[in-house]
Design a protein around this motif. Sequence first.
Motif, short mmCIF file in Angstrom:
data_model
loop_
_atom_site.label_atom_id
_atom_site.label_comp_id
_atom_site.label_asym_id
_atom_site.label_seq_id
_atom_site.Cartn_x
_atom_site.Cartn_y
_atom_site.Cartn_z
N ASN A 25 6.84 -15.96 30.97
CA ASN A 25 7.00 -16.46 31.83
C ASN A 25 8.52 -18.02 32.16
OD1 ASN A 25 4.79 -15.12 32.61
ND2 ASN A 25 3.47 -16.62 32.20
N LYS A 42 4.29 -19.14 42.88
CA LYS A 42 4.10 -20.22 40.95
C LYS A 42 5.81 -20.61 40.73
CE LYS A 42 -0.04 -19.33 39.39
NZ LYS A 42 -0.31 -20.01 38.90
N TYR A 68 2.37 -28.93 31.74
CA TYR A 68 2.61 -27.92 32.63
C TYR A 68 2.30 -27.04 31.98
CZ TYR A 68 4.87 -25.04 35.77
OH TYR A 68 5.27 -23.55 36.35
N GLN A 70 -1.19 -25.96 30.84
CA GLN A 70 -1.59 -25.36 32.01
C GLN A 70 -1.33 -24.23 31.81
OE1 GLN A 70 -0.74 -27.41 35.50
NE2 GLN A 70 -1.10 -24.97 37.17
N MET A 71 -0.26 -23.83 32.08
CA MET A 71 -0.02 -22.49 32.30
C MET A 71 -0.09 -21.20 30.84
SD MET A 71 4.12 -22.76 32.78
CE MET A 71 4.50 -21.30 32.41
N PRO A 114 -7.77 -18.13 28.66
CA PRO A 114 -8.23 -19.17 29.10
C PRO A 114 -8.88 -19.91 27.59
CG PRO A 114 -8.35 -17.29 30.56
CD PRO A 114 -7.79 -17.09 29.15
N THR A 138 -3.28 -21.92 29.16
CA THR A 138 -4.87 -21.36 29.71
C THR A 138 -4.87 -20.61 30.53
OG1 THR A 138 -4.89 -23.68 31.65
CG2 THR A 138 -4.86 -24.33 29.02
N GLU A 139 -3.50 -20.39 31.59
CA GLU A 139 -4.06 -18.94 32.60
C GLU A 139 -4.02 -18.09 32.06
OE1 GLU A 139 -1.06 -20.95 35.83
OE2 GLU A 139 -2.20 -22.61 36.37
N ILE A 140 -3.23 -18.22 30.80
CA ILE A 140 -2.48 -16.42 30.53
C ILE A 140 -3.16 -16.28 29.47
CG2 ILE A 140 -1.09 -15.88 27.95
CD1 ILE A 140 0.98 -17.77 29.63
#
Length: 347
Positions: free
Chosen positions: A16, A32, A129, A132-133, A139, A135-137
Motif C-alpha cells: 500500500n 485513500k 496512520y 490505522q492502515m 481488523p 487494522t483496515e488490512i
Amino acid sequence: MQNTQRIEAFLALGNNLESFIRHFNDENRGEKQTEFNQKLELAKAQNAWFDIDNQLFALNSWAQALQKENLIKWLSAYHFPESQNPKTVGIITAGNIPLVGFHDIVTVILSGNIAQIKLSSHDAVLIPYLLQMLTEIEPKMVYQFQCVEKLQNYDMVIATGSDNTARYFEAYFKHVPHVIRKNRTSAAVLTGDETSEDLQGLAQDILQHYGLGCRNITKLFLPANYNLDLIFNALYSWKELINHHKYANNYDYHKAIYLMENAKLTENGFVLFKEDERLFSPVSTVFYEFYSSMNEVEEKLDNLSEKIQCIVGLGEKFIDFGEAQRPKLWEYADHVDTMKFLISASK
C-alpha cells in the motif's frame, strides 16, 4: 491471531505504501490517496522538520523493508514459541525523524506481543496512520497495539531518549525487563579511494532528515591531506536545505559561534566543516579529523562504540555509502537485538 496473519498484514502495508508513494503527485486522486497526502501535510504542519520529501523517504524505506524476502530473512533467524501468553510491551518513541519508532512497534507485534505506545509529540501523525492502515488490512490487528498518554500495566519496556532521560528511564523501569536507548550518532571513514557515487551517498548519509537522526553522519575520519572539495562537490545537490528556516537558523547560529571562537571553518553556504575531535556535531555542521593509519581510526572507533550507531565506509567492516538511513529489519538500534529480547523475556 497467527503470526502468518500478522506477516501478511505487514506485507500488504508495504504494498500500500509503495502504491501511495508512486501516485503521490497524481492529479486525479482517490479517497485513500487523498487521505495519504493529507496525513503528510498534517505531519509537516505539526513538525516543520518533517518536510514532504523526508516523510516520503522514510515511508519508501519502510515500503522496501516490508517485502516478503526481507521479512522471511529477518524472522527465520528466531525460534518463536508455539504458544505464548502475549505480554504488554511499553514503547516510548523518539521523534527526531519520521517513523523512527516504527521498527520497535513492528518488532513487538511480530513477536506475538502487544505494543503499548507512548508517541513522541514530534511524530504523532504518521505512526497512528500506519497502524490505522494495518487494522483496515487486518481488523484483528486492533488487539495488537494501543497508543496511550501514559504507560501502565506493562510487562516489558523499550524506551528511546537522550542520555538524561535514559537515566530516568533506567530507574523508573528497573522493575521490568527493558531496553533503554541513549544518544548515539554515526561516523564515516574515508580512504581517498571513494568514487563520486560513494561521495554522493555520503552526502545523503550526512544531510538526509537535515542530519537529525542517530544514523546521520556527524563525524568524518579523513586520511592526511584529504581534499575536502571532493566532499563539497558531492554535497552541492543538497544546497536547497538552506531555504528551510529551521536549518538556516542553525547554520547562522553555529557559524557565528565558531567565528567568535576564531575556529577554522570550511563552508559552502549551507554546511559547515570544522576540524574537531568530538563525535557529535550540531545540525548544519560536520566535524572531521585526519588520521595517519587505519589502526588509529579503528582504535578510536572502538573507544567510541557506545556512542556510535553505525559507521559508513569502504569494505565489509562498514555500511555502504548511502545506506545509513536505510537500515535493514535485522539491523537493530544500539546493536541490541530487540526481537531476541522480546522472545526471551516473554517466555
